[in-house]
Design a protein around this motif. Structure first.
Motif, PDB file in Angstrom:
ATOM      1  N   MET A  70       0.796  -1.221   0.000  1.00 57.52           N
ATOM      2  CA  MET A  70       0.000   0.000   0.000  1.00 57.52           C
ATOM      3  C   MET A  70       0.834   1.279   0.000  1.00 57.52           C
ATOM      4  SD  MET A  70      -3.263  -1.103   2.346  1.00 57.52           S
ATOM      5  CE  MET A  70      -4.363   0.135   1.659  1.00 57.52           C
ATOM      6  N   VAL A  71       2.000   1.232   0.643  1.00 61.64           N
ATOM      7  CA  VAL A  71       2.823   2.447   0.743  1.00 61.64           C
ATOM      8  C   VAL A  71       3.200   3.013  -0.620  1.00 61.64           C
ATOM      9  CG1 VAL A  71       5.031   1.202   0.881  1.00 61.64           C
ATOM     10  CG2 VAL A  71       4.826   3.469   1.913  1.00 61.64           C
ATOM     11  N   PHE A  72       3.303   2.171  -1.635  1.00 64.80           N
ATOM     12  CA  PHE A  72       3.670   2.660  -2.967  1.00 64.80           C
ATOM     13  C   PHE A  72       2.517   3.395  -3.664  1.00 64.80           C
ATOM     14  CE2 PHE A  72       6.397  -1.352  -2.938  1.00 64.80           C
ATOM     15  CZ  PHE A  72       7.515  -0.669  -2.481  1.00 64.80           C
ATOM     16  N   TYR A 105      -0.786   4.564  -1.810  1.00 60.31           N
ATOM     17  CA  TYR A 105      -1.705   5.454  -1.098  1.00 60.31           C
ATOM     18  C   TYR A 105      -1.038   6.324  -0.038  1.00 60.31           C
ATOM     19  CZ  TYR A 105      -4.818   2.374  -3.583  1.00 60.31           C
ATOM     20  OH  TYR A 105      -5.429   1.659  -4.582  1.00 60.31           O
ATOM     21  N   GLY A 106       0.277   6.332  -0.027  1.00 60.28           N
ATOM     22  CA  GLY A 106       1.016   7.304   0.789  1.00 60.28           C
ATOM     23  C   GLY A 106       0.732   7.274   2.284  1.00 60.28           C
ATOM     24  N   GLN A 107       0.291   6.121   2.795  1.00 62.19           N
ATOM     25  CA  GLN A 107       0.018   6.062   4.235  1.00 62.19           C
ATOM     26  C   GLN A 107       1.340   5.827   4.960  1.00 62.19           C
ATOM     27  OE1 GLN A 107      -2.507   2.906   5.546  1.00 62.19           O
ATOM     28  NE2 GLN A 107      -3.276   4.053   7.300  1.00 62.19           N
ATOM     29  N   GLU A 108       2.035   6.926   5.251  1.00 67.62           N
ATOM     30  CA  GLU A 108       3.399   6.872   5.770  1.00 67.62           C
ATOM     31  C   GLU A 108       3.660   8.111   6.615  1.00 67.62           C
ATOM     32  OE1 GLU A 108       5.029   6.791   1.711  1.00 67.62           O
ATOM     33  OE2 GLU A 108       5.911   8.757   2.069  1.00 67.62           O
ATOM     34  N   PHE A 121       6.769   9.947   9.471  1.00 68.23           N
ATOM     35  CA  PHE A 121       8.150   9.815   9.932  1.00 68.23           C
ATOM     36  C   PHE A 121       8.478  10.861  10.977  1.00 68.23           C
ATOM     37  CE2 PHE A 121      10.371  13.352   7.849  1.00 68.23           C
ATOM     38  CZ  PHE A 121       9.540  13.681   6.796  1.00 68.23           C
ATOM     39  N   LEU A 163      -3.354   9.981  10.102  1.00 65.19           N
ATOM     40  CA  LEU A 163      -3.178   9.099   8.931  1.00 65.19           C
ATOM     41  C   LEU A 163      -3.796   7.722   9.139  1.00 65.19           C
ATOM     42  CD1 LEU A 163      -1.514   9.921   6.270  1.00 65.19           C
ATOM     43  CD2 LEU A 163      -1.215  11.441   8.209  1.00 65.19           C
ATOM     44  N   PHE A 172      10.217   5.775  11.205  1.00 68.94           N
ATOM     45  CA  PHE A 172       9.114   5.914  10.244  1.00 68.94           C
ATOM     46  C   PHE A 172       8.211   4.697  10.244  1.00 68.94           C
ATOM     47  CE2 PHE A 172      10.974   3.445   6.596  1.00 68.94           C
ATOM     48  CZ  PHE A 172      12.262   3.313   7.068  1.00 68.94           C
ATOM     49  N   PHE A 197       5.030   2.764   7.844  1.00 67.33           N
ATOM     50  CA  PHE A 197       4.242   2.770   6.603  1.00 67.33           C
ATOM     51  C   PHE A 197       3.407   1.506   6.484  1.00 67.33           C
ATOM     52  CE2 PHE A 197       8.423   1.042   5.382  1.00 67.33           C
ATOM     53  CZ  PHE A 197       8.065  -0.138   4.740  1.00 67.33           C
ATOM     54  N   GLY A 237       4.534  11.821   4.184  1.00 71.83           N
ATOM     55  CA  GLY A 237       5.113  11.965   2.865  1.00 71.83           C
ATOM     56  C   GLY A 237       4.407  12.970   1.974  1.00 71.83           C
TER      57      GLY A 237
END
Lengths: 354, 354
Positions: free
Chosen positions: A60-62, A64-67, A69, A101, A139, A141, A197
């Motif tokens: 999913m990190v690639f 939907y940007g759920q990340e 830090f 998030l 971080f 994600f 992010g």
């Protein structure tokens, strides 16, 4: 929390010349990693050799940007010991970001334990020269292999360590910044107060255009009226107008910086007039015209205090304090770095020995 | 573009029961992957077995959200052939997203070649039953191991394929949506018109709170005045008020949906009164009170047409068309899916045979 430790059998050479470290490019021997699985919670905390992470291309990190830090530093003091600067504040903020998030939170004590054990193990990676430090990047994600929009069910929490020189290679020299008038970084109701992010992704184009005009950073205005000052690239921002030190109030779209907070507390302790309030770019420009705009400086973990020498707004270029570092900026820099590197007494109780 | 093809030696079983596919969880045997290196450009295009990607924990995508994606589908027609729906539009939009996110663009022809060769190789993965399709996910992200804020110097462009059932398990049944009044998804000057992770990350909390109140999706208002309708979760939105079909105009914060565009073109072809304009939630509510709000429907690649049966705004719950699908929604659904699955003649020239 039980942390499994697997030491590297193949240690990397520790850089000897701190002047060649750069920022954020070299990583220490180990990393902390912990996994989250829905229904099970956070589990399998471990410290292991710094290594690639294999992820499904559907992770999913690639998509939907759920990340989120954090960034903080470990400093080497004159007696050779290692210390951190207000690390709990970073992990409190990590959890504030997590909530916005929809990422599962992690108890601050567990974060602190993970960080402390990791820094102890890689203690030799903390640089010895002044201005250099061990940059710490925690971080989280979402990692489940699923290409639909929903909060993840699986996450990684990772901490990596990077021995680094000063963030700005020009050091304490004043930087030039320009007011961004086309692009918006964040807006109230959005994610601007978090370290995620998307905020940084949104800012790249403005930064890029600023760099092309030889400005180091962009000064972001509010996304609604495009009048009020928010923050500068990767820093919060302060203005000295007459005898008032002003920084934009936390309004939901500004990151609550830990250096920002520390600067406010120091100024208040010193009996200076410090205001957190809404500040229009027009007010700054008017103060400049009256000769009352004395200093501008950015604050952030990476650069600590970054004096601003030139501020461009539209066609107007304001030279601040003769493009030299001002007294307040210099005093704040000396005090903060003095506390961080153990040269000054830690009267505020900000320092944590590792 | 030269594409190296490495076929799997260990093919996975192709799901036989389309009703159990779900959405976005199963992936085909192969993926397309191409690398970008600053100074060298895009290089090493290849199709290889679907596999994990090893990445440094410092890879920029985990930290700064520099990532964009697209979503489209391959459909199985009655004669057994496979076709795509306006795929060039997706890759044009990918490049629009790339520009905003400071990601290097990729020629649409190269994207089309990559997609076509991949779908041909995994053609057996295109489901045969009605409503099912092969969901296609092209995406690009920054991968250099560097924890400082700047555009990446290294990227992956990847395409993965996922045989999928209908996006909404309830099919064409009307969904319930609610107006989001606290959170903002995107704002003019931001990234709302792009398909980038940060927009979806920002939307999760609103979606989550809506789900907890048994609403399928959130209706986003503009981030500035919080008055004007933007889009619904992962769809664009249309309102039928009297004899006017209205969808919010593209204002910089709304995604330019390809189904949205197709719906507009169909309605215009049919001689219906179609307006792209600013539409306030108050105007919708007033039309409802006058009995003139006839239909609401969402449009998107995943769901095609998604009729809205209930719309909640504050304390007011509006039941649309007796919570049943309306005539225009039904006609659009039948026409679009008819063209996509080859049941209707492709008079618009939208279909591309693989």
């Amino acid at each position: 929390m039980k942390i499994t430790i697997q030491k590297t059998t193949n240690p990397k050479p520790i850089p000897k010349d701190d002047s060649k470290l750069g920022f954020g490019r070299i990583f220490s021997d180990h990393m902390f990693i912990m996994e989250y699985t829905a229904g099970q919670g956070w589990h399998d905390a471990s410290i292991k050799p710094f290594q690639d992470i294999p992820l499904s291309p559907a992770a999913m990190v690639f998509h939907y940007g759920q990340e989120i830090f954090e960034g903080l530093k470990a400093y080497r003091t004159a007696d050779g010991s290692v210390q951190l600067f207000r690390p709990e504040e970073n992990f409190k903020r990590l959890n504030i970001s997590a909530k916005r998030l929809v990422i599962p939170e992690i108890p601050v004590e567990d974060c602190m334990q993970a960080l402390t054990e990791l820094v102890k193990l890689d203690e030799a990676w903390v640089p010895h020269s002044d201005g250099a430090s061990l940059y710490i990047r925690p971080f989280i994600f979402a990692k489940d292999p699923f290409v639909g929009v929903r909060p993840g069910n699986e996450y990684y929490f990772i901490i990596i360590l990077s021995p680094s020189g000063p963030y700005y290679e020009t050091g304490l020299n004043p930087v030039s910044i320009c007011v961004e008038e086309n692009y918006v970084r964040a807006v109230k109701g959005g994610m601007g107060f978090t370290k995620t992010g998307g905020n940084y992704a949104a800012s790249l184009i403005g930064q890029d255009e600023a760099h092309n005009q030889n400005f180091a950073q962009v000064l972001w205005l509010d996304g609604i009226e495009k009048k009020y000052i928010e923050e500068v690239g990767s820093m919060n921002i302060f203005f000295v107008i007459g005898d008032e030190i002003i920084t934009p109030e936390l309004n939901g779209s500004i990151l609550s910086g830990i250096t920002r907070k520390s600067v406010i507390e120091l100024c208040q302790n010193w009996g200076l007039k410090l205001s957190e309030r809404r500040l229009g770019i027009q007010e700054v420009s008017d103060a400049y015209d009256r000769g009352e705009l004395k200093e501008i400086f950015g604050t952030g973990t990476a650069a600590v205090i970054s004096p601003v020498g030139l501020l461009k707004w539209g066609d107007k270029v304001m030279e601040i304090n003769g493009n030299k570092i001002g007294d307040i900026s210099a005093k704040l820099y000396d005090t903060l770095t003095g506390i961080q590197y153990g040269r000054l007494a830690d009267e505020m109780g900000w320092v944590k020995k590792v």
